[in-house]
Motif scaffolding. Structure first.
Motif, mmCIF file in Angstrom:
data_model
loop_
_atom_site.group_PDB
_atom_site.id
_atom_site.type_symbol
_atom_site.label_atom_id
_atom_site.label_comp_id
_atom_site.label_asym_id
_atom_site.label_seq_id
_atom_site.Cartn_x
_atom_site.Cartn_y
_atom_site.Cartn_z
ATOM 1 N N ILE A 227 0.817 -1.214 0.000
ATOM 2 C CA ILE A 227 0.000 0.000 0.000
ATOM 3 C C ILE A 227 0.855 1.271 0.000
ATOM 4 N N GLY A 228 2.036 1.253 0.616
ATOM 5 C CA GLY A 228 2.894 2.435 0.676
ATOM 6 C C GLY A 228 3.216 3.025 -0.690
ATOM 7 N N PRO A 229 3.713 2.215 -1.637
ATOM 8 C CA PRO A 229 3.999 2.773 -2.972
ATOM 9 C C PRO A 229 2.741 3.232 -3.715
ATOM 10 N N ILE A 230 1.623 2.568 -3.477
ATOM 11 C CA ILE A 230 0.374 2.992 -4.123
ATOM 12 C C ILE A 230 -0.029 4.372 -3.628
ATOM 13 N N LEU A 231 0.071 4.594 -2.322
ATOM 14 C CA LEU A 231 -0.257 5.913 -1.764
ATOM 15 C C LEU A 231 0.709 6.983 -2.284
ATOM 16 N N LEU A 232 1.975 6.619 -2.412
ATOM 17 C CA LEU A 232 2.958 7.569 -2.941
ATOM 18 C C LEU A 232 2.652 7.903 -4.402
ATOM 19 N N GLY A 233 2.266 6.909 -5.171
ATOM 20 C CA GLY A 233 1.877 7.154 -6.559
ATOM 21 C C GLY A 233 0.643 8.034 -6.666
ATOM 22 N N LEU A 234 -0.332 7.804 -5.798
ATOM 23 C CA LEU A 234 -1.526 8.653 -5.783
ATOM 24 C C LEU A 234 -1.186 10.085 -5.396
ATOM 25 N N ALA A 235 -0.267 10.241 -4.467
ATOM 26 C CA ALA A 235 0.152 11.588 -4.070
ATOM 27 C C ALA A 235 0.798 12.318 -5.244
ATOM 28 N N HIS A 236 1.594 11.603 -6.016
ATOM 29 C CA HIS A 236 2.188 12.222 -7.209
ATOM 30 C C HIS A 236 1.121 12.550 -8.239
ATOM 31 N N TYR A 237 0.167 11.658 -8.417
ATOM 32 C CA TYR A 237 -0.893 11.887 -9.398
ATOM 33 C C TYR A 237 -1.691 13.148 -9.071
ATOM 34 N N PHE A 238 -1.966 13.352 -7.785
ATOM 35 C CA PHE A 238 -2.736 14.524 -7.357
ATOM 36 C C PHE A 238 -1.850 15.733 -7.055
ATOM 37 N N LYS A 239 -0.578 15.656 -7.448
ATOM 38 C CA LYS A 239 0.375 16.764 -7.345
ATOM 39 C C LYS A 239 0.550 17.300 -5.918
ATOM 40 N N VAL A 240 0.570 16.394 -4.963
ATOM 41 C CA VAL A 240 0.768 16.782 -3.566
ATOM 42 C C VAL A 240 2.151 17.392 -3.337
ATOM 43 N N PRO A 241 3.227 16.890 -3.984
ATOM 44 C CA PRO A 241 4.546 17.508 -3.740
ATOM 45 C C PRO A 241 4.584 18.995 -4.098
ATOM 46 N N GLU A 242 3.848 19.397 -5.122
ATOM 47 C CA GLU A 242 3.836 20.813 -5.507
ATOM 48 C C GLU A 242 3.165 21.671 -4.436
ATOM 49 N N ARG A 243 2.194 21.102 -3.745
ATOM 50 C CA ARG A 243 1.490 21.861 -2.700
ATOM 51 C C ARG A 243 2.369 22.104 -1.472
ATOM 52 N N PHE A 244 3.362 21.244 -1.273
ATOM 53 C CA PHE A 244 4.241 21.387 -0.121
ATOM 54 C C PHE A 244 5.640 21.852 -0.521
ATOM 55 N N SER A 245 5.752 22.527 -1.636
ATOM 56 C CA SER A 245 7.065 22.964 -2.105
ATOM 57 C C SER A 245 7.701 23.991 -1.173
ATOM 58 N N GLY A 246 6.925 24.611 -0.306
ATOM 59 C CA GLY A 246 7.465 25.576 0.642
ATOM 60 C C GLY A 246 8.276 24.935 1.758
ATOM 61 N N LEU A 247 8.211 23.603 1.902
ATOM 62 C CA LEU A 247 8.954 22.915 2.960
ATOM 63 C C LEU A 247 10.436 22.744 2.632
ATOM 64 N N GLY A 248 10.787 22.893 1.373
ATOM 65 C CA GLY A 248 12.183 22.711 0.979
ATOM 66 C C GLY A 248 12.269 22.405 -0.496
ATOM 67 N N ASP A 249 13.435 21.919 -0.903
ATOM 68 C CA ASP A 249 13.598 21.575 -2.314
ATOM 69 C C ASP A 249 12.775 20.326 -2.643
ATOM 70 N N GLU A 250 12.739 19.972 -3.931
ATOM 71 C CA GLU A 250 11.864 18.872 -4.356
ATOM 72 C C GLU A 250 12.251 17.546 -3.718
ATOM 73 N N TRP A 251 13.545 17.312 -3.491
ATOM 74 C CA TRP A 251 13.978 16.046 -2.908
ATOM 75 C C TRP A 251 13.539 15.935 -1.454
ATOM 76 N N THR A 252 13.637 17.021 -0.710
ATOM 77 C CA THR A 252 13.207 17.015 0.688
ATOM 78 C C THR A 252 11.716 16.738 0.786
ATOM 79 N N VAL A 253 10.945 17.381 -0.061
ATOM 80 C CA VAL A 253 9.496 17.184 -0.054
ATOM 81 C C VAL A 253 9.164 15.740 -0.408
ATOM 82 N N LEU A 254 9.869 15.168 -1.378
ATOM 83 C CA LEU A 254 9.599 13.781 -1.761
ATOM 84 C C LEU A 254 9.938 12.799 -0.647
#
Length: 142
Positions: free
Chosen positions: A92-119
């Motif tokens: 389930i972990g990778p599925i949830l991570l894939g869904l988060a990418h699909y819904f562009k969740v990393p872009e919403r948290f870009s203020g937390l740091g660079d893209e690698w930190t957010v990922l």
């Protein structure tokens, strides 16, 4: 018939908390390992120097292989860290991570740091959420 003691509420809550925290740490560590492999040049050369046809083949074959390798690393690691059962988290972990990418969740948290930190944080959150969602599997009788 022998009565097996059921975990108390406090004992179950502690097991769930440990399950979530350990799952989150393993998920983050997996992504850190993939980032190091990419930034170290091992994966970046393969991805950067491919044509479109090779890239599609890489996605069709490489992505499932990467998921399989991640599952094969996460499963035994979670098992060694006393998380039982591990298969729901590993699936389930990778599925949830894939869904988060699909819904562009990393872009919403870009203020937390660079893209690698957010990922890395997102991977930890997804694996931790998988551990929380699958916590009722702890109660199954053996």
């Amino acid at each position: 018939m022998t009565d097996t003691p059921r975990p108390t509420a406090g004992g179950f809550a502690l097991k769930v908390l440990l399950r979530v925290v350990v799952s989150a740490l393993v998920g983050s560590a997996l992504l850190v390992a993939w980032i190091w492999a990419y930034r170290g040049g091992a994966l970046s050369r393969v991805v950067d120097e491919t044509t479109l046809g090779q890239f599609i083949l890489l996605v069709v074959i490489g992505l499932p292989v990467a998921l399989l390798v991640s599952a094969l690393l996460a499963g035994p690691l979670l098992w060694l860290l006393k998380v039982r059962p591990v298969w729901p988290i590993v699936l389930i972990g990778p599925i949830l991570l894939g869904l988060a990418h699909y819904f562009k969740v990393p872009e919403r948290f870009s203020g937390l740091g660079d893209e690698w930190t957010v990922l890395v944080l997102l991977a930890g959150a997804c694996y931790g959420l998988a551990g929380l969602l699958t916590a009722p599997t702890i109660l199954r009788k053996k």
